[in-house]
Design an enzyme around this catalytic site. Structure first.
Site, PDB file in Angstrom:
ATOM      1  N   ASP A  43       0.852  -1.185   0.000  1.00  0.00           N
ATOM      2  CA  ASP A  43       0.000   0.000   0.000  1.00  0.00           C
ATOM      3  C   ASP A  43       0.892   1.241   0.000  1.00  0.00           C
ATOM      4  O   ASP A  43       2.111   1.154   0.137  1.00  0.00           O
ATOM      5  CB  ASP A  43      -0.969  -0.015   1.175  1.00  0.00           C
ATOM      6  CG  ASP A  43      -0.274   0.008   2.524  1.00  0.00           C
ATOM      7  OD1 ASP A  43       0.947   0.267   2.569  1.00  0.00           O
ATOM      8  OD2 ASP A  43      -0.949  -0.235   3.538  1.00  0.00           O
ATOM      9  N   SER A  44       0.297   2.403  -0.157  1.00  0.00           N
ATOM     10  CA  SER A  44       1.076   3.629  -0.336  1.00  0.00           C
ATOM     11  C   SER A  44       1.541   4.236   0.962  1.00  0.00           C
ATOM     12  O   SER A  44       2.405   5.111   0.970  1.00  0.00           O
ATOM     13  CB  SER A  44       0.234   4.663  -1.089  1.00  0.00           C
ATOM     14  OG  SER A  44      -0.836   5.112  -0.271  1.00  0.00           O
ATOM     15  N   GLY A  45       0.963   3.819   2.085  1.00  0.00           N
ATOM     16  CA  GLY A  45       1.218   4.470   3.356  1.00  0.00           C
ATOM     17  C   GLY A  45       0.211   5.556   3.669  1.00  0.00           C
ATOM     18  O   GLY A  45       0.195   6.107   4.770  1.00  0.00           O
ATOM     19  N   PHE A  61      -3.118   5.510   4.168  1.00  0.00           N
ATOM     20  CA  PHE A  61      -4.083   5.253   5.236  1.00  0.00           C
ATOM     21  C   PHE A  61      -3.426   5.394   6.607  1.00  0.00           C
ATOM     22  O   PHE A  61      -4.000   5.978   7.527  1.00  0.00           O
ATOM     23  CB  PHE A  61      -4.684   3.859   5.092  1.00  0.00           C
ATOM     24  CG  PHE A  61      -5.651   3.514   6.192  1.00  0.00           C
ATOM     25  CD1 PHE A  61      -6.954   3.967   6.149  1.00  0.00           C
ATOM     26  CD2 PHE A  61      -5.243   2.757   7.279  1.00  0.00           C
ATOM     27  CE1 PHE A  61      -7.854   3.666   7.173  1.00  0.00           C
ATOM     28  CE2 PHE A  61      -6.124   2.440   8.306  1.00  0.00           C
ATOM     29  CZ  PHE A  61      -7.438   2.907   8.248  1.00  0.00           C
ATOM     30  N   GLN A  77     -11.494   7.245  -4.170  1.00  0.00           N
ATOM     31  CA  GLN A  77     -12.011   7.782  -2.919  1.00  0.00           C
ATOM     32  C   GLN A  77     -13.385   8.407  -3.191  1.00  0.00           C
ATOM     33  O   GLN A  77     -13.947   8.225  -4.258  1.00  0.00           O
ATOM     34  CB  GLN A  77     -11.029   8.801  -2.333  1.00  0.00           C
ATOM     35  CG  GLN A  77      -9.735   8.192  -1.817  1.00  0.00           C
ATOM     36  CD  GLN A  77      -9.929   7.343  -0.568  1.00  0.00           C
ATOM     37  OE1 GLN A  77     -10.998   7.302   0.041  1.00  0.00           O
ATOM     38  NE2 GLN A  77      -8.885   6.620  -0.171  1.00  0.00           N
ATOM     39  N   ASP A 120      -8.133  -7.547   1.208  1.00  0.00           N
ATOM     40  CA  ASP A 120      -7.153  -7.749   2.277  1.00  0.00           C
ATOM     41  C   ASP A 120      -7.740  -7.269   3.585  1.00  0.00           C
ATOM     42  O   ASP A 120      -8.618  -6.403   3.611  1.00  0.00           O
ATOM     43  CB  ASP A 120      -5.859  -6.976   1.993  1.00  0.00           C
ATOM     44  CG  ASP A 120      -6.011  -5.496   2.335  1.00  0.00           C
ATOM     45  OD1 ASP A 120      -5.517  -5.089   3.408  1.00  0.00           O
ATOM     46  OD2 ASP A 120      -6.637  -4.746   1.558  1.00  0.00           O
ATOM     47  N   CYS A 171     -11.982 -28.582   7.747  1.00  0.00           N
ATOM     48  CA  CYS A 171     -10.828 -27.764   7.360  1.00  0.00           C
ATOM     49  C   CYS A 171      -9.573 -28.631   7.322  1.00  0.00           C
ATOM     50  O   CYS A 171      -9.332 -29.434   8.237  1.00  0.00           O
ATOM     51  CB  CYS A 171     -10.651 -26.610   8.346  1.00  0.00           C
ATOM     52  SG  CYS A 171      -9.219 -25.551   7.994  1.00  0.00           S
ATOM     53  N   CYS A 193      -6.443 -27.443   7.332  1.00  0.00           N
ATOM     54  CA  CYS A 193      -5.255 -26.714   7.781  1.00  0.00           C
ATOM     55  C   CYS A 193      -4.508 -27.519   8.849  1.00  0.00           C
ATOM     56  O   CYS A 193      -5.044 -28.466   9.443  1.00  0.00           O
ATOM     57  CB  CYS A 193      -5.625 -25.332   8.304  1.00  0.00           C
ATOM     58  SG  CYS A 193      -6.254 -25.281  10.001  1.00  0.00           S
ATOM     59  N   CYS A 201      -6.240 -27.694  12.390  1.00  0.00           N
ATOM     60  CA  CYS A 201      -7.409 -28.579  12.473  1.00  0.00           C
ATOM     61  C   CYS A 201      -7.033 -30.046  12.285  1.00  0.00           C
ATOM     62  O   CYS A 201      -7.710 -30.938  12.807  1.00  0.00           O
ATOM     63  CB  CYS A 201      -8.441 -28.173  11.425  1.00  0.00           C
ATOM     64  SG  CYS A 201      -9.206 -26.556  11.749  1.00  0.00           S
ATOM     65  N   HIS A 258      -5.222 -21.218  10.901  1.00  0.00           N
ATOM     66  CA  HIS A 258      -6.605 -21.603  10.617  1.00  0.00           C
ATOM     67  C   HIS A 258      -7.410 -20.445  10.057  1.00  0.00           C
ATOM     68  O   HIS A 258      -8.143 -20.610   9.061  1.00  0.00           O
ATOM     69  CB  HIS A 258      -7.291 -22.140  11.862  1.00  0.00           C
ATOM     70  CG  HIS A 258      -8.772 -22.293  11.649  1.00  0.00           C
ATOM     71  ND1 HIS A 258      -9.300 -23.335  10.917  1.00  0.00           N
ATOM     72  CD2 HIS A 258      -9.820 -21.498  11.989  1.00  0.00           C
ATOM     73  CE1 HIS A 258     -10.612 -23.185  10.842  1.00  0.00           C
ATOM     74  NE2 HIS A 258     -10.957 -22.084  11.486  1.00  0.00           N
TER      75      HIS A 258
END
Length: 368
Positions: free
Chosen positions: A95-97, A99, A191, A268, A306, A308, A311, A337
């Site tokens: 990300d650009s920083g 936020f 935005q 994300d 699951c 994973c 689990c 998990h």
């Protein structure tokens, strides 16, 4: 001109805007729709790269702002870039920083040139501009990099949101000029706050610049869930179907289904690892606090559907014990998990779209 990137649309849903595609990057494929784990400081918290791969993760995120503060982009570049530095050979997005900077509302000043803020690490004054953000990301070497944007808070007046949206567009054009690497795809960020007309206008402006991909930003900043859905529904259809669409910072089951139904491809969120650090597991649409007494003598797997590592090897009682004892292994196992669960969830949606069963299998998330 970027090289090594493409987006292939494989199928669209007949009842919604949901779609299935493949995003090709220089470091591999991303099958969309897809959840992307967040590795803020070049590490998804508590996990090794091998553990992360085993979750089904294909693309991960790192944070420009935090990596600039520690260890510094020069160190990462000296190691050969983020992929070598963190031993992750798959696609990476930074990300650009923007936020993070704008969340420091009492520690920064915004001007047309950029943002000046006081580092929470050592108190040093730092000036971050669109050009500087892109230079840092060029040095870090991620596959996808984000334009520097101004993220308005919620609530905010229409005038202040309009000003931030206009500045984001002007900064985007400066980012395009500053971008130096054709092996990195620069995404623009839409935005516009909660104002649908501002969102649509901003999206149209960005589309005219013919970027490799587009993100919907400025959500999950305090607004109600129904407004997030409204924002995404107003924005995603304006973005070109032949380019990947990325919704920043959302990761609940309902948000994922709603956004995919609107035509979004990538997501994300820090939710899976943050919940793990608080002893919470994501299990088939529900959230469980494993510190609750009912799990103390429950010797069944966390989720027997699951595959994973957590689990497949440990009981709910053991996980509960680790969390009560504050053993670090507990946080690792729950992170494994939870990430696996959200990736499985988006994979299941993908398959449902391919099988013409999106509404039948996931429509209840939209109607309930």
């Amino acid at each position: 001109m970027t090289t090594g990137f493409s987006f292939q649309l494989l199928k669209s849903c007949c009842t919604t805007q949901a779609r299935v595609g493949v995003f090709t990057t220089p470091h591999g494929l991303v099958e969309t729709p897809r959840f992307m784990p967040v590795g803020t400081l070049a590490n998804v918290k508590t996990l090794t790269p091998d553990q992360l791969r085993a979750t089904g993760a294909q693309m991960v995120l790192a944070n420009t702002y935090h990596l600039h503060l520690q260890p510094g982009e020069e160190i990462v570049a000296g190691a050969g870039g983020l992929h070598r530095f963190m031993a992750w050979d798959g696609p990476i997005l930074t990300d650009s920083g923007g936020f993070q900077v704008f969340s420091l509302s009492e520690m920064r000043q915004i001007s047309e040139d950029g943002v000046t803020f006081r580092s929470p690490r050592d108190g040093q004054m730092i000036h971050l501009t669109p050009e500087r953000s892109i230079a840092i990301q060029n040095a870090l070497g991620a596959d996808v990099i984000m334009a520097f944007d101004e993220c308005p808070p919620y609530p905010a007046t229409r005038e202040s949101v309009a000003n931030a949206t206009d500045r984001t567009y002007r900064w985007l054009k400066r980012c395009i000029t500053a971008h130096q690497r054709d092996d990195q795809a620069l995404f623009g960020i839409v935005q516009g706050g909660v104002y649908s007309d501002l969102r649509q206008e901003a999206a149209e402006q960005l589309v005219a610049l013919d970027l490799p991909g587009y993100a919907i930003g400025g959500v999950s900043v305090g607004e109600p869930a129904e407004l997030i859905e409204k924002i995404v529904q107003a924005t995603a259809p304006v973005l070109p179907p032949e380019k990947p669409r990325y919704l920043m910072g959302v990761g609940t089951y309902r948000e994922l289904v709603q956004a995919i139904a609107a035509g979004v491809d990538l997501f994300d969120c820090v939710i899976p690892t943050r919940l793990a650090r608080h002893g919470n597991a994501l299990v088939q649409g529900a959230r469980w606090n494993l510190r609750n007494s009912r799990f103390r003598d429950d010797f069944t797997p966390l989720d027997d559907t699951c595959s994973c590592y957590a689990c497949g090897h440990f009981s709910r009682a053991y996980l509960s014990h680790l969390l009560r004892a504050q053993e670090l292994l507990g946080y690792t196992l729950l992170s494994i998990h939870n990430i696996t669960e959200l990736i499985r969830f988006t994979q299941a949606i993908r398959q449902a779209v391919l099988n013409d069963r999106f509404d039948a299998d996931f429509g209840h998330w939209l109607r309930s």
